[in-house]
Write a protein that holds these residues in place. Structure first.
Motif, mmCIF file in Angstrom:
data_model
loop_
_atom_site.group_PDB
_atom_site.id
_atom_site.type_symbol
_atom_site.label_atom_id
_atom_site.label_comp_id
_atom_site.label_asym_id
_atom_site.label_seq_id
_atom_site.Cartn_x
_atom_site.Cartn_y
_atom_site.Cartn_z
ATOM 1 N N TYR A 19 -7.882 -1.588 -12.123
ATOM 2 C CA TYR A 19 -8.388 -1.643 -10.756
ATOM 3 C C TYR A 19 -9.689 -2.427 -10.688
ATOM 4 O O TYR A 19 -10.526 -2.376 -11.594
ATOM 5 C CB TYR A 19 -8.623 -0.234 -10.208
ATOM 6 N N SER A 70 -7.967 7.902 -5.405
ATOM 7 C CA SER A 70 -7.314 8.431 -6.596
ATOM 8 C C SER A 70 -8.137 8.214 -7.853
ATOM 9 O O SER A 70 -8.794 7.184 -8.028
ATOM 10 C CB SER A 70 -5.935 7.786 -6.767
ATOM 11 N N ASP A 80 -3.635 7.321 -3.578
ATOM 12 C CA ASP A 80 -3.473 6.090 -2.811
ATOM 13 C C ASP A 80 -3.614 4.907 -3.758
ATOM 14 O O ASP A 80 -4.318 4.955 -4.749
ATOM 15 C CB ASP A 80 -4.503 5.992 -1.677
ATOM 16 N N ILE A 81 -2.902 3.850 -3.418
ATOM 17 C CA ILE A 81 -2.961 2.641 -4.224
ATOM 18 C C ILE A 81 -2.633 1.448 -3.333
ATOM 19 O O ILE A 81 -1.801 1.549 -2.423
ATOM 20 C CB ILE A 81 -1.986 2.727 -5.425
ATOM 21 N N GLU A 82 -3.321 0.348 -3.572
ATOM 22 C CA GLU A 82 -3.066 -0.885 -2.851
ATOM 23 C C GLU A 82 -3.013 -2.030 -3.860
ATOM 24 O O GLU A 82 -3.929 -2.206 -4.672
ATOM 25 C CB GLU A 82 -4.160 -1.153 -1.812
ATOM 26 N N SER A 90 -7.866 1.364 -5.630
ATOM 27 C CA SER A 90 -7.599 2.724 -5.159
ATOM 28 C C SER A 90 -8.921 3.339 -4.725
ATOM 29 O O SER A 90 -9.899 3.302 -5.477
ATOM 30 C CB SER A 90 -6.965 3.568 -6.273
ATOM 31 N N ARG A 102 0.854 -1.193 0.000
ATOM 32 C CA ARG A 102 0.000 0.000 0.000
ATOM 33 C C ARG A 102 0.884 1.236 0.000
ATOM 34 O O ARG A 102 1.872 1.315 0.734
ATOM 35 C CB ARG A 102 -0.922 0.005 1.219
ATOM 36 N N VAL A 149 -5.679 6.749 -12.505
ATOM 37 C CA VAL A 149 -5.393 5.320 -12.517
ATOM 38 C C VAL A 149 -5.186 4.774 -13.930
ATOM 39 O O VAL A 149 -5.061 3.576 -14.112
ATOM 40 C CB VAL A 149 -6.546 4.541 -11.828
ATOM 41 N N VAL A 165 -0.609 9.848 -7.717
ATOM 42 C CA VAL A 165 -1.672 8.905 -7.360
ATOM 43 C C VAL A 165 -1.845 8.991 -5.851
ATOM 44 O O VAL A 165 -0.918 8.698 -5.093
ATOM 45 C CB VAL A 165 -1.302 7.470 -7.796
ATOM 46 N N GLU A 173 0.634 5.659 -0.350
ATOM 47 C CA GLU A 173 -0.100 6.914 -0.503
ATOM 48 C C GLU A 173 0.814 7.962 -1.126
ATOM 49 O O GLU A 173 2.016 7.992 -0.864
ATOM 50 C CB GLU A 173 -0.619 7.398 0.853
#
Length: 299
Positions: A68, A39, A153-155, A36, A2, A42, A151, A4
């Motif tokens: 996503y 954000s 946030d991304i996980e 996400s 993860r 993407v 971006v 941010e």
């Protein structure tokens, strides 16, 4: 994984140190999930995998545009682990890429050389330096922001890195021996053995089988040369000679241990380059190569 505030043009990664020879496998696979919450940037986020001796100067890289999953997380498993996000490519693709780079006049070891995956054209394959899947020192997994904006946030989840398909081609070996008796003059012994790539015992693992084609010939001659001299002179003149010759043809180019030698020769663009590669054929006299003469004193 993860992250941010993944800045534009930046990447985030994790790695694992390995020590693997994966030349006998056909494909590499891994499930990938991305999401996400906040954000909206993407459209140009990618996941990538690196395999090589290191992660800066000698590695292969495979990159996939990340799609996503639905924020509502539907119950359908295929909607979470999207097929288009999966790593699933033949290892031969990496080898062919390096071979193509080496025969491209514009190819440079110090810069990334890139092609698209023929099976999935949106995915990119890259190589730099001289990595080899015959000795993978480490694997690196990461996410890359190719947007011009951050971006938020991304996980990303990476799951079940695995190798599939084995090249189970076997080999064979043969042994022959002959002996000729020359009456009381002496004898001649001949022996030869031949083994191909893939030869090994039933108790050996696939990685322990032979990676060379071997040809060996041994000859021994023993003569009583005093038979050509009148017996009344009383001289004994024994003669013995032994010769052994071994030729080994490696399956892989010793300088590029994941490219087969025959493929390197076939892809060479000039006869001079083919000849230089063919010199890797290993021919050597045995340490037992010698001729011995004995002439003891007569009684």
């Amino acid at each position: 994984m993860r992250k941010e505030d993944l800045l534009a043009g930046c990447e985030n990664s994790i790695y694992k140190i390995l020590d693997l020879d994966i030349r006998k496998y056909k494909r590499i696979k891994m499930f990938v999930h991305g999401e996400s919450i906040k954000s909206e940037n993407v459209d140009k986020v990618c996941v990538f995998m690196r395999l090589g001796k290191d992660f800066t100067n000698n590695y292969y890289e495979y990159e996939i545009p990340l799609t996503y999953s639905d924020k509502n997380f539907p119950a359908d498993q295929d909607s979470i682990w999207l097929k288009r996000n999966d790593f699933d490519f033949p290892l031969q693709l990496l080898v062919d890429l390096k071979n193509k780079r080496d025969n491209d006049p514009s190819g440079d070891l110090a810069t990334l050389y890139e092609i698209s995956d023929p099976e999935r054209p949106d995915n990119k394959v890259r190589v730099i330096g001289n990595p080899t899947i015959g000795l993978v020192r480490g694997a690196l997994l990461g996410v890359r922001n190719k947007n011009t904006a951050t971006v938020q946030d991304i996980e990303v989840w990476f799951n079940e890195l695995r190798l599939t398909g084995l090249e189970e081609k076997g080999g064979f070996a043969a042994l022959a021996r002959a002996e000729i008796q020359l009456a009381d003059l002496g004898n001649v012994s001949l022996a030869g053995n031949f083994s191909t790539v893939g030869w090994g015992g039933i108790d050996q693992k696939l990685a322990q089988r032979a990676t060379d084609e071997t040809k060996q010939i041994d000859a021994t001659v023993t003569l009583a040369l005093d038979k050509f001299i009148p017996e009344k002179i009383g001289i004994r003149l024994p003669f013995s000679a032994q010769v052994s010759h071994i030729t080994k043809t490696p399956e892989y180019d010793p300088n590029h241990t994941d490219i087969k030698l025959k493929d390197r020769i076939n892809s060479a663009t000039t006869e001079a380059k083919k000849d230089s590669i063919s010199c890797l054929l290993y021919t050597s006299p045995s340490p037992r190569d010698r001729t011995r003469y004995r002439m003891p004193s007569s009684a």
